[in-house]
Write a protein that holds these residues in place. Structure first.
Motif, mmCIF file in Angstrom:
data_model
loop_
_atom_site.group_PDB
_atom_site.id
_atom_site.type_symbol
_atom_site.label_atom_id
_atom_site.label_comp_id
_atom_site.label_asym_id
_atom_site.label_seq_id
_atom_site.Cartn_x
_atom_site.Cartn_y
_atom_site.Cartn_z
ATOM 1 N N ALA A 127 127.702 20.865 -46.467
ATOM 2 C CA ALA A 127 127.900 21.732 -46.450
ATOM 3 C C ALA A 127 128.983 21.531 -47.788
ATOM 4 C CB ALA A 127 128.833 22.641 -45.511
ATOM 5 N N GLY A 128 130.159 21.093 -47.845
ATOM 6 C CA GLY A 128 130.898 20.290 -48.909
ATOM 7 C C GLY A 128 130.072 20.280 -50.138
ATOM 8 N N GLN A 129 128.481 19.149 -49.630
ATOM 9 C CA GLN A 129 128.648 18.733 -50.729
ATOM 10 C C GLN A 129 127.287 19.587 -51.635
ATOM 11 O OE1 GLN A 129 126.373 14.986 -50.281
ATOM 12 N NE2 GLN A 129 127.230 14.416 -48.271
ATOM 13 N N ILE A 130 126.631 20.911 -50.883
ATOM 14 C CA ILE A 130 126.295 21.943 -51.596
ATOM 15 C C ILE A 130 127.041 22.378 -52.173
ATOM 16 C CG2 ILE A 130 125.012 23.945 -50.948
ATOM 17 C CD1 ILE A 130 123.732 22.458 -48.367
ATOM 18 N N ALA A 131 128.294 22.865 -51.507
ATOM 19 C CA ALA A 131 129.649 23.732 -52.347
ATOM 20 C C ALA A 131 129.755 23.222 -53.315
ATOM 21 C CB ALA A 131 130.809 24.017 -51.211
ATOM 22 N N LEU A 132 130.045 21.877 -53.841
ATOM 23 C CA LEU A 132 130.850 21.166 -54.924
ATOM 24 C C LEU A 132 129.795 20.955 -55.971
ATOM 25 C CD1 LEU A 132 132.743 19.287 -56.191
ATOM 26 C CD2 LEU A 132 132.116 17.264 -55.266
ATOM 27 N N PHE A 133 128.371 20.699 -55.316
ATOM 28 C CA PHE A 133 127.010 20.777 -56.250
ATOM 29 C C PHE A 133 126.867 22.074 -57.492
ATOM 30 C CE2 PHE A 133 122.385 22.157 -56.847
ATOM 31 C CZ PHE A 133 121.751 20.824 -58.093
ATOM 32 N N ASN A 134 126.987 23.200 -56.307
ATOM 33 C CA ASN A 134 127.384 24.570 -57.129
ATOM 34 C C ASN A 134 128.563 24.722 -57.922
ATOM 35 O OD1 ASN A 134 124.348 25.520 -55.478
ATOM 36 N ND2 ASN A 134 126.235 26.173 -53.735
ATOM 37 N N ALA A 135 129.512 24.485 -57.275
ATOM 38 C CA ALA A 135 130.572 24.168 -58.550
ATOM 39 C C ALA A 135 130.997 23.353 -59.526
ATOM 40 C CB ALA A 135 131.394 24.089 -57.473
ATOM 41 N N PHE A 136 129.624 22.326 -59.629
ATOM 42 C CA PHE A 136 129.710 21.696 -60.587
ATOM 43 C C PHE A 136 128.536 22.602 -61.179
ATOM 44 C CE2 PHE A 136 126.844 18.828 -63.607
ATOM 45 C CZ PHE A 136 127.725 17.652 -63.419
ATOM 46 N N ASN A 137 127.309 23.289 -61.366
ATOM 47 C CA ASN A 137 126.967 23.592 -61.982
ATOM 48 C C ASN A 137 127.760 25.256 -63.176
ATOM 49 O OD1 ASN A 137 124.302 21.880 -61.661
ATOM 50 N ND2 ASN A 137 123.913 22.916 -60.209
ATOM 51 N N ARG A 138 128.277 25.605 -62.040
ATOM 52 C CA ARG A 138 128.843 26.608 -62.797
ATOM 53 C C ARG A 138 130.258 26.321 -63.221
ATOM 54 N NH1 ARG A 138 129.794 28.392 -57.308
ATOM 55 N NH2 ARG A 138 131.717 28.162 -57.467
ATOM 56 N N ILE A 139 130.758 25.690 -63.157
ATOM 57 C CA ILE A 139 131.435 24.626 -64.390
ATOM 58 C C ILE A 139 131.087 24.252 -65.979
ATOM 59 C CG2 ILE A 139 133.572 22.866 -64.436
ATOM 60 C CD1 ILE A 139 133.916 23.405 -61.516
ATOM 61 N N ARG A 140 130.309 23.790 -65.224
ATOM 62 C CA ARG A 140 129.497 23.747 -66.794
ATOM 63 C C ARG A 140 128.829 24.590 -67.375
ATOM 64 N NH1 ARG A 140 124.564 18.604 -66.567
ATOM 65 N NH2 ARG A 140 125.018 17.788 -68.716
ATOM 66 N N ALA A 141 128.538 25.572 -66.570
ATOM 67 C CA ALA A 141 127.918 26.692 -67.508
ATOM 68 C C ALA A 141 128.986 27.553 -68.135
ATOM 69 C CB ALA A 141 127.256 27.964 -66.695
ATOM 70 N N SER A 142 130.584 27.566 -67.279
ATOM 71 C CA SER A 142 131.474 28.270 -67.563
ATOM 72 C C SER A 142 131.904 27.324 -68.771
ATOM 73 C CB SER A 142 131.615 28.914 -66.966
ATOM 74 O OG SER A 142 132.921 27.485 -65.921
ATOM 75 N N GLY A 143 131.733 25.802 -69.193
ATOM 76 C CA GLY A 143 133.024 25.142 -70.545
ATOM 77 C C GLY A 143 134.358 25.091 -69.542
ATOM 78 N N GLY A 144 133.754 25.278 -67.703
ATOM 79 C CA GLY A 144 135.608 24.623 -67.601
ATOM 80 C C GLY A 144 134.940 22.866 -66.597
ATOM 81 N N ARG A 145 136.492 22.785 -66.111
ATOM 82 C CA ARG A 145 136.328 20.995 -65.574
ATOM 83 C C ARG A 145 136.477 20.930 -64.489
ATOM 84 N NH1 ARG A 145 135.099 20.872 -70.287
ATOM 85 N NH2 ARG A 145 136.406 19.498 -72.054
#
Length: 221
Positions: free
Chosen positions: A98-116
């Motif tokens: 579940a944590g890996q899925i959460a981090l995968f989704n966070a990675f995509n959101r962060i990349r799209a939003s210009g985050g880090r």
């Protein structure tokens, strides 16, 4: 570590300024520039053996911090992130499915939003036992290995700290400290400061017998 000394250790928060780089000067410079937005990559992975300073740097980043050993599922992660999203995940190898899925989704959101996204692991991305899609994404960005400080580098850093505090720290006491105290620099640095305070409060110079006495004090429950 003994309670007598633990009670004296100051709670100095990790920062980039109190990180002792040793042979990691290039990594620290790259991290500082990336954190400031000088590099367009959204992901930065630090890897290395325990005690090399990974957790220190993640905590010093100022990002939302999560330790996968404590919260392997990264619960409530979306609610914690702000815009621009900045996230630091320690010990990513300990993530649950579940944590890996959460981090995968966070990675995509962060990349799209210009985050880090700043992550830390015990191994390079290519050798992590994670979902292939997550492992691949972590391998997209910047990857740096942290090298642990050698004993001479630790002695040099601690000796410099002692000189700045006008402490007289005998070489034999320094050697004993390295052999019998926690090995990470943050703990060692805090111990030097605590020993200085202890010696001043008790009006006794720092000697090998004093250090042995303090380290051998019984634990209080």
């Amino acid at each position: 570590m003994r309670q007598l000394l633990l009670d004296l250790i100051p709670a100095a928060p990790p920062s980039l300024d109190n990180f002792v780089p040793g042979g990691n000067g290039e990594t620290l410079a790259a991290l500082s520039l990336w954190r400031a937005g000088a590099n367009p990559e959204s992901s930065f992975l630090l890897w290395g053996e325990p005690g090399s300073g990974k957790s220190h740097l993640l905590l010093a980043s100022g990002f939302v911090y999560r330790d996968a050993r404590q919260t392997p599922d990264l619960a409530n992660l979306p609610e914690l992130l702000e815009t621009p999203e900045t996230l630091a995940v320690d010990h990513v190898e300990a993530l649950s499915e579940a944590g890996q899925i959460a981090l995968f989704n966070a990675f995509n959101r962060i990349r799209a939003s210009g985050g880090r996204l700043l992550t830390a692991a015990s191994q390079a991305a290519a050798h992590l036992t994670l979902r292939e899609d997550l492992r691949t994404r972590l391998g997209y960005g910047l990857i740096y290995r942290l090298q642990p400080l050698s004993d001479p580098e630790k002695i040099a850093a601690l000796s410099n700290q002692a000189r700045e505090r006008a402490m007289k720290f005998p070489p034999e006491a320094m050697d004993h400290l390295l052999r019998h105290a926690p090995r990470d620099m943050r703990s060692l640095s805090a111990l030097v400061e605590a020993l200085d305070r202890y010696s001043l409060e008790h009006k006794r110079p720092i000697t090998l017998p004093l250090l042995r006495e303090v380290l051998a004090s019984p634990l209080e429950h």
